[in-house]
Design a protein around this motif. Sequence first.
Motif, PDB file in Angstrom:
ATOM      1  N   SER A  63       3.961  21.372  50.969  1.00  0.00           N
ATOM      2  CA  SER A  63       5.021  22.385  50.866  1.00  0.00           C
ATOM      3  C   SER A  63       5.781  22.174  49.561  1.00  0.00           C
ATOM      4  CB  SER A  63       6.010  22.246  52.033  1.00  0.00           C
ATOM      5  OG  SER A  63       6.706  21.017  51.937  1.00  0.00           O
ATOM      6  N   GLY A  64       6.608  23.142  49.232  1.00  0.00           N
ATOM      7  CA  GLY A  64       7.485  22.996  48.075  1.00  0.00           C
ATOM      8  C   GLY A  64       8.507  21.894  48.298  1.00  0.00           C
ATOM      9  N   THR A  65       8.932  21.750  49.546  1.00  0.00           N
ATOM     10  CA  THR A  65       9.903  20.709  49.881  1.00  0.00           C
ATOM     11  C   THR A  65       9.304  19.324  49.619  1.00  0.00           C
ATOM     12  OG1 THR A  65      10.682  22.188  51.621  1.00  0.00           O
ATOM     13  CG2 THR A  65      11.489  19.928  51.685  1.00  0.00           C
ATOM     14  N   ASP A  66       8.058  19.119  50.068  1.00  0.00           N
ATOM     15  CA  ASP A  66       7.362  17.859  49.769  1.00  0.00           C
ATOM     16  C   ASP A  66       7.215  17.670  48.264  1.00  0.00           C
ATOM     17  OD1 ASP A  66       7.019  16.945  52.318  1.00  0.00           O
ATOM     18  OD2 ASP A  66       4.861  17.328  52.429  1.00  0.00           O
ATOM     19  N   ALA A  67       6.896  18.742  47.564  1.00  0.00           N
ATOM     20  CA  ALA A  67       6.700  18.647  46.108  1.00  0.00           C
ATOM     21  C   ALA A  67       7.978  18.126  45.453  1.00  0.00           C
ATOM     22  CB  ALA A  67       6.303  20.010  45.535  1.00  0.00           C
ATOM     23  N   PHE A 208       6.358  23.323  42.909  1.00  0.00           N
ATOM     24  CA  PHE A 208       6.017  24.699  43.288  1.00  0.00           C
ATOM     25  C   PHE A 208       5.848  24.781  44.797  1.00  0.00           C
ATOM     26  CE2 PHE A 208       4.708  24.562  38.897  1.00  0.00           C
ATOM     27  CZ  PHE A 208       4.993  25.839  38.415  1.00  0.00           C
ATOM     28  N   SER A 209       6.195  25.949  45.346  1.00  0.00           N
ATOM     29  CA  SER A 209       5.951  26.233  46.766  1.00  0.00           C
ATOM     30  C   SER A 209       4.884  27.309  46.859  1.00  0.00           C
ATOM     31  CB  SER A 209       7.226  26.751  47.421  1.00  0.00           C
ATOM     32  OG  SER A 209       6.928  27.346  48.682  1.00  0.00           O
ATOM     33  N   CYS A 219      -1.904  31.040  52.987  1.00  0.00           N
ATOM     34  CA  CYS A 219      -1.880  31.682  54.307  1.00  0.00           C
ATOM     35  C   CYS A 219      -1.390  30.621  55.277  1.00  0.00           C
ATOM     36  CB  CYS A 219      -3.267  32.205  54.661  1.00  0.00           C
ATOM     37  SG  CYS A 219      -3.917  33.322  53.410  1.00  0.00           S
ATOM     38  N   GLY A 220      -0.257  30.052  54.949  1.00  0.00           N
ATOM     39  CA  GLY A 220       0.314  28.926  55.682  1.00  0.00           C
ATOM     40  C   GLY A 220       1.204  28.173  54.719  1.00  0.00           C
ATOM     41  N   GLU A 221       1.408  26.881  54.959  1.00  0.00           N
ATOM     42  CA  GLU A 221       2.275  26.085  54.087  1.00  0.00           C
ATOM     43  C   GLU A 221       1.490  25.500  52.917  1.00  0.00           C
ATOM     44  OE1 GLU A 221       5.515  25.746  54.627  1.00  0.00           O
ATOM     45  OE2 GLU A 221       5.835  26.023  56.777  1.00  0.00           O
ATOM     46  N   GLY A 257       1.392  14.272  53.247  1.00  0.00           N
ATOM     47  CA  GLY A 257       1.839  15.457  52.507  1.00  0.00           C
ATOM     48  C   GLY A 257       0.707  16.167  51.795  1.00  0.00           C
ATOM     49  N   ARG A 258      -0.499  16.114  52.389  1.00  0.00           N
ATOM     50  CA  ARG A 258      -1.665  16.693  51.698  1.00  0.00           C
ATOM     51  C   ARG A 258      -1.804  18.189  51.965  1.00  0.00           C
ATOM     52  NH1 ARG A 258      -4.261  11.808  54.670  1.00  0.00           N
ATOM     53  NH2 ARG A 258      -3.761  13.322  56.289  1.00  0.00           N
ATOM     54  N   LEU A 259      -2.571  18.853  51.103  1.00  0.00           N
ATOM     55  CA  LEU A 259      -2.869  20.277  51.283  1.00  0.00           C
ATOM     56  C   LEU A 259      -4.226  20.429  51.966  1.00  0.00           C
ATOM     57  CD1 LEU A 259      -1.816  23.201  50.454  1.00  0.00           C
ATOM     58  CD2 LEU A 259      -3.470  23.054  48.598  1.00  0.00           C
TER      59      LEU A 259
END
Length: 413
Positions: A63-67, A208-209, A219-221, A257-259
């Motif tokens: 997420s942008g918050t994690d970033a 970035f978020s 299409c999600g976080e 915190g992975r994508l």
Amino acid sequence: MSLPSQIPFVDLVAPHVEMEAELLDVTRTVLRSAGFIGGPMVADFEHDFAAYCDAEHAIAVNSGTDALRFALLAAGVTEGHLVLTVANTFIATTEAITQAGARPQFIEIDERTYNLDPRRLREFLERECVFDARVRRTIHRRTSRPVTAVIPVHLFGQCADMDPILELAERFNLTVIEDACQAHGAEYFSKAENRWRKAGSMGRLAAFSFYPGKNLGACGEGGAVTTSDDEMARRVRMLRDHGQAKKYYHDIEGYNGRLDALQAGFLAAKLRRLDGWNQARREHAARYKQLLAPLAPALTLPHVPNNSRPVFHLFVVRVADREGLQQHLAGAGIGTGIHYPIPLHLQKAYVALGYRKGDLPITERAAAEIVSLPMFPQMTEAQLRHVAGAVADFLAPRKAVEAEPLAAAAARG
Ligand SMILES: *Cc1c(COP(=O)(O)O)cnc(C)c1O
């Protein structure tokens, strides 16, 4: 011309219908490989997104918050530090600061761009802090806390005035972390470097978020950190993956915190369309400006300095009777938003920071008067005219934009 009856604030269905076949292909590829977390799709997207941002590295996260949080932690921000930012942002900016152990310190904004005012930043650093040249550290006098980072937020898709911010950061040894969560593709002309620079390439790190409603949305976080500093990139990679550089060898404690591969695949497909979408947003903004210009000074339009190429994540106007305008537009079937109604220094969550109403008058006045009009790449001319006409009906019924010949509005715009 028949007018559309409902205009949403943002249309997230249209782009996904337009891309459905491509998105289903991505889904099939992921299902057949069962590589759900990390892997080549994530690495490919990271490569493409870094190139898009003119950065050496992009590290995809949850997420942008994690970033933001990983960027702060990688930069060494920790317990007791002060981190400078603005109060007119989404709370994620300050959640990241607090969760890194630090404390947010709010700086006033520029009345016209709504972004961090570098003059106020300089005043704070020169008047309220001391720089210890021996250890190259800035200390806030009243609290004795070290000031270690500044987070300019590129709000609504327009870059903050980065040249003076970077210069002050250099002088006071602060790490600059761009909050680029609303600014994928935005550009800023740096006089210092005599070139246009991309959001995400100017700070030591940037966040970035890819929240679905952002200019580039998953299409999600999803989110990413960009940086051209190899050591920062290495640390963010570890932080997002439980502090491990190698499986089950943990040098530090980190986070999950992975994508997802699925999101990375979707994002890679959407990234190829981002410039087109941003261009459409710019054209819609230009059209809004033509149509709405006759309503000045009752209506304040977005201000774009000539060193800025924004990507209009939001199209934010300002009026005295904001609630009245919103209600009128709702009655005309038009969705609006407020970004954001309560500045962070006045939120209940931050009572303990000790701010009071009146501490940031420019930020507070803006928060009371701003309203975001519908803005998304697929908007049509009829929709833009309908929104502008409804705004005009409310502010200046006799000057209704809808009734005015286009050429006349264009000539004045
Ligand atoms: C969206 C946003 C964030 C947070 O991003 P998430 O992906 O929702 O965690 C942070 N800062 C700003 C300015 C944002 O607009």
